[in-house]
Scaffold this motif. Structure first.
Motif, PDB file in Angstrom:
ATOM      1  N   MET A   1      45.747  40.960  25.584  1.00  0.00           N
ATOM      2  CA  MET A   1      44.329  40.733  25.387  1.00  0.00           C
ATOM      3  C   MET A   1      43.579  41.028  26.681  1.00  0.00           C
ATOM      4  SD  MET A   1      42.208  37.223  24.820  1.00  0.00           S
ATOM      5  CE  MET A   1      41.747  37.173  23.115  1.00  0.00           C
ATOM      6  N   ILE A   2      42.406  41.603  26.522  1.00  0.00           N
ATOM      7  CA  ILE A   2      41.477  41.789  27.625  1.00  0.00           C
ATOM      8  C   ILE A   2      40.261  40.930  27.313  1.00  0.00           C
ATOM      9  CG2 ILE A   2      40.071  43.423  28.944  1.00  0.00           C
ATOM     10  CD1 ILE A   2      43.130  43.961  29.076  1.00  0.00           C
ATOM     11  N   LEU A   3      39.914  40.060  28.228  1.00  0.00           N
ATOM     12  CA  LEU A   3      38.743  39.205  28.071  1.00  0.00           C
ATOM     13  C   LEU A   3      37.638  39.738  28.967  1.00  0.00           C
ATOM     14  CD1 LEU A   3      37.220  36.696  27.088  1.00  0.00           C
ATOM     15  CD2 LEU A   3      38.336  35.427  28.958  1.00  0.00           C
ATOM     16  N   ILE A   4      36.497  40.035  28.379  1.00  0.00           N
ATOM     17  CA  ILE A   4      35.324  40.467  29.126  1.00  0.00           C
ATOM     18  C   ILE A   4      34.383  39.269  29.196  1.00  0.00           C
ATOM     19  CG2 ILE A   4      33.400  42.094  29.254  1.00  0.00           C
ATOM     20  CD1 ILE A   4      35.120  43.856  27.233  1.00  0.00           C
ATOM     21  N   VAL A   5      34.076  38.834  30.417  1.00  0.00           N
ATOM     22  CA  VAL A   5      33.127  37.741  30.616  1.00  0.00           C
ATOM     23  C   VAL A   5      31.816  38.382  31.025  1.00  0.00           C
ATOM     24  CG1 VAL A   5      32.618  35.611  31.859  1.00  0.00           C
ATOM     25  CG2 VAL A   5      35.002  36.174  31.282  1.00  0.00           C
ATOM     26  N   ALA A   6      30.794  38.217  30.186  1.00  0.00           N
ATOM     27  CA  ALA A   6      29.531  38.916  30.369  1.00  0.00           C
ATOM     28  C   ALA A   6      28.381  37.932  30.568  1.00  0.00           C
ATOM     29  CB  ALA A   6      29.266  39.807  29.151  1.00  0.00           C
ATOM     30  N   GLY A   7      27.247  38.491  30.997  1.00  0.00           N
ATOM     31  CA  GLY A   7      26.034  37.707  31.166  1.00  0.00           C
ATOM     32  C   GLY A   7      25.200  38.282  32.294  1.00  0.00           C
ATOM     33  N   THR A   8      24.005  37.753  32.451  1.00  0.00           N
ATOM     34  CA  THR A   8      23.091  38.229  33.476  1.00  0.00           C
ATOM     35  C   THR A   8      23.609  37.895  34.871  1.00  0.00           C
ATOM     36  OG1 THR A   8      21.860  36.177  33.410  1.00  0.00           O
ATOM     37  CG2 THR A   8      21.061  37.961  32.001  1.00  0.00           C
ATOM     38  N   ALA A   9      23.016  38.523  35.856  1.00  0.00           N
ATOM     39  CA  ALA A   9      23.318  38.192  37.247  1.00  0.00           C
ATOM     40  C   ALA A   9      23.012  36.715  37.462  1.00  0.00           C
ATOM     41  CB  ALA A   9      22.474  39.046  38.187  1.00  0.00           C
ATOM     42  N   GLY A  10      23.927  36.016  38.093  1.00  0.00           N
ATOM     43  CA  GLY A  10      23.726  34.605  38.389  1.00  0.00           C
ATOM     44  C   GLY A  10      24.217  33.651  37.324  1.00  0.00           C
ATOM     45  N   CYS A  11      24.752  34.156  36.214  1.00  0.00           N
ATOM     46  CA  CYS A  11      25.207  33.255  35.149  1.00  0.00           C
ATOM     47  C   CYS A  11      26.552  32.613  35.464  1.00  0.00           C
ATOM     48  CB  CYS A  11      25.268  33.978  33.801  1.00  0.00           C
ATOM     49  SG  CYS A  11      26.661  35.109  33.627  1.00  0.00           S
ATOM     50  N   GLY A  12      27.255  33.124  36.469  1.00  0.00           N
ATOM     51  CA  GLY A  12      28.551  32.567  36.841  1.00  0.00           C
ATOM     52  C   GLY A  12      29.745  33.335  36.308  1.00  0.00           C
ATOM     53  N   LYS A  13      29.504  34.538  35.792  1.00  0.00           N
ATOM     54  CA  LYS A  13      30.598  35.272  35.150  1.00  0.00           C
ATOM     55  C   LYS A  13      31.756  35.587  36.095  1.00  0.00           C
ATOM     56  CE  LYS A  13      27.981  39.577  35.338  1.00  0.00           C
ATOM     57  NZ  LYS A  13      26.721  38.952  35.764  1.00  0.00           N
ATOM     58  N   THR A  14      31.476  35.930  37.340  1.00  0.00           N
ATOM     59  CA  THR A  14      32.554  36.264  38.277  1.00  0.00           C
ATOM     60  C   THR A  14      33.383  35.021  38.600  1.00  0.00           C
ATOM     61  OG1 THR A  14      31.275  38.084  39.193  1.00  0.00           O
ATOM     62  CG2 THR A  14      33.088  37.235  40.543  1.00  0.00           C
ATOM     63  N   THR A  15      32.721  33.936  38.896  1.00  0.00           N
ATOM     64  CA  THR A  15      33.445  32.700  39.225  1.00  0.00           C
ATOM     65  C   THR A  15      34.235  32.204  38.025  1.00  0.00           C
ATOM     66  OG1 THR A  15      31.730  32.136  40.827  1.00  0.00           O
ATOM     67  CG2 THR A  15      33.177  30.352  40.106  1.00  0.00           C
ATOM     68  N   VAL A  16      33.596  32.159  36.865  1.00  0.00           N
ATOM     69  CA  VAL A  16      34.265  31.682  35.655  1.00  0.00           C
ATOM     70  C   VAL A  16      35.404  32.626  35.265  1.00  0.00           C
ATOM     71  CG1 VAL A  16      33.943  31.266  33.174  1.00  0.00           C
ATOM     72  CG2 VAL A  16      32.280  30.375  34.833  1.00  0.00           C
ATOM     73  N   GLY A  17      35.144  33.931  35.316  1.00  0.00           N
ATOM     74  CA  GLY A  17      36.192  34.900  34.978  1.00  0.00           C
ATOM     75  C   GLY A  17      37.400  34.779  35.886  1.00  0.00           C
ATOM     76  N   ALA A  18      37.161  34.607  37.189  1.00  0.00           N
ATOM     77  CA  ALA A  18      38.277  34.451  38.137  1.00  0.00           C
ATOM     78  C   ALA A  18      39.052  33.163  37.863  1.00  0.00           C
ATOM     79  CB  ALA A  18      37.742  34.466  39.569  1.00  0.00           C
ATOM     80  N   LEU A  19      38.353  32.101  37.514  1.00  0.00           N
ATOM     81  CA  LEU A  19      39.039  30.842  37.187  1.00  0.00           C
ATOM     82  C   LEU A  19      39.911  30.995  35.943  1.00  0.00           C
ATOM     83  CD1 LEU A  19      36.188  28.253  37.867  1.00  0.00           C
ATOM     84  CD2 LEU A  19      38.375  28.421  39.084  1.00  0.00           C
ATOM     85  N   ILE A  20      39.380  31.650  34.921  1.00  0.00           N
ATOM     86  CA  ILE A  20      40.159  31.867  33.699  1.00  0.00           C
ATOM     87  C   ILE A  20      41.387  32.717  34.006  1.00  0.00           C
ATOM     88  CG2 ILE A  20      40.156  32.977  31.428  1.00  0.00           C
ATOM     89  CD1 ILE A  20      37.126  32.191  31.286  1.00  0.00           C
ATOM     90  N   ALA A  21      41.190  33.819  34.728  1.00  0.00           N
ATOM     91  CA  ALA A  21      42.317  34.697  35.075  1.00  0.00           C
ATOM     92  C   ALA A  21      43.355  33.938  35.892  1.00  0.00           C
ATOM     93  CB  ALA A  21      41.813  35.914  35.849  1.00  0.00           C
ATOM     94  N   GLY A  22      42.917  33.124  36.833  1.00  0.00           N
ATOM     95  CA  GLY A  22      43.861  32.347  37.635  1.00  0.00           C
ATOM     96  C   GLY A  22      44.642  31.358  36.799  1.00  0.00           C
TER      97      GLY A  22
END
Length: 179
Positions: free
Chosen positions: A1-22
């Motif tokens: 599975m590939i999970l794409i975490v999307a949203g506007t700038a500042g929504c937290g997608k990078t932080t949340v995506g990294a936490l999920i991947a970790g």
């Protein structure tokens, strides 16, 4: 599975995506580095990207997804995917990909963008993102998630939503310090 975490700038997608991947011990990529240098230069100058500007970037994200799928790797990638056409471009023909779209209030977005002064995306571009934003519709293969509380809470909410009967069993112990 590939999970794409999307949203506007500042929504937290990078932080949340990294936490999920970790937590899942999956590969992680932030889509910002996939932007051509011309896009980054425009954004640094406060010039909004056009649909045409975003095409090579979206293709690069799609290529990264395809490489992971071909290698039978599970991964998380973040990408704004503001418009339905962008989400369709990333999901169509990729049954192994799914997307969650993070939403937060405008006030939270503004505060978060002010808190990251060294990022190439200036706060004044938020208006252009909100103008371009097409929230996911019920007929899309995208699940919306309200990002509230801390990033760990949002990551846990996404995992629980995608795997209501228990998260995938990653090989090895959880990554220390993640969720």
């Amino acid at each position: 599975m590939i999970l794409i975490v999307a949203g506007t700038a500042g929504c937290g997608k990078t932080t949340v995506g990294a936490l999920i991947a970790g937590r899942l011990r999956w590969r992680f990529a932030d889509a910002d580095p996939f932007h051509p240098e011309a896009n980054v230069a425009k954004m640094r100058k406060g010039i909004p990207l056009t649909d045409e500007d975003r095409q090579p970037w979206l293709r690069a994200v799609g290529d990264w997804i395809d490489e992971r799928i071909a290698a039978n790797q599970q991964a998380v990638v973040t990408c704004s995917a503001l418009k339905r056409a962008y989400r369709d471009m990333l999901l169509d023909g990729r049954p192994d990909a799914t997307m969650v779209f993070l939403t937060v209030t405008r006030q939270v977005l503004e505060k978060r963008l002010l808190d990251r002064p060294d990022h190439f995306f200036p706060r004044k571009l938020l208006e252009s993102q909100l103008a371009d934003l097409e929230l996911p519709g019920p007929d899309e293969r995208v699940q919306s998630v309200v990002s509230e509380g801390g990033p760990a809470q949002t990551a846990a909410k996404v995992i629980a939503m995608l795997w209501p009967y228990g998260e995938p069993n990653p090989e090895g112990p959880p990554v220390p310090g993640v969720l």
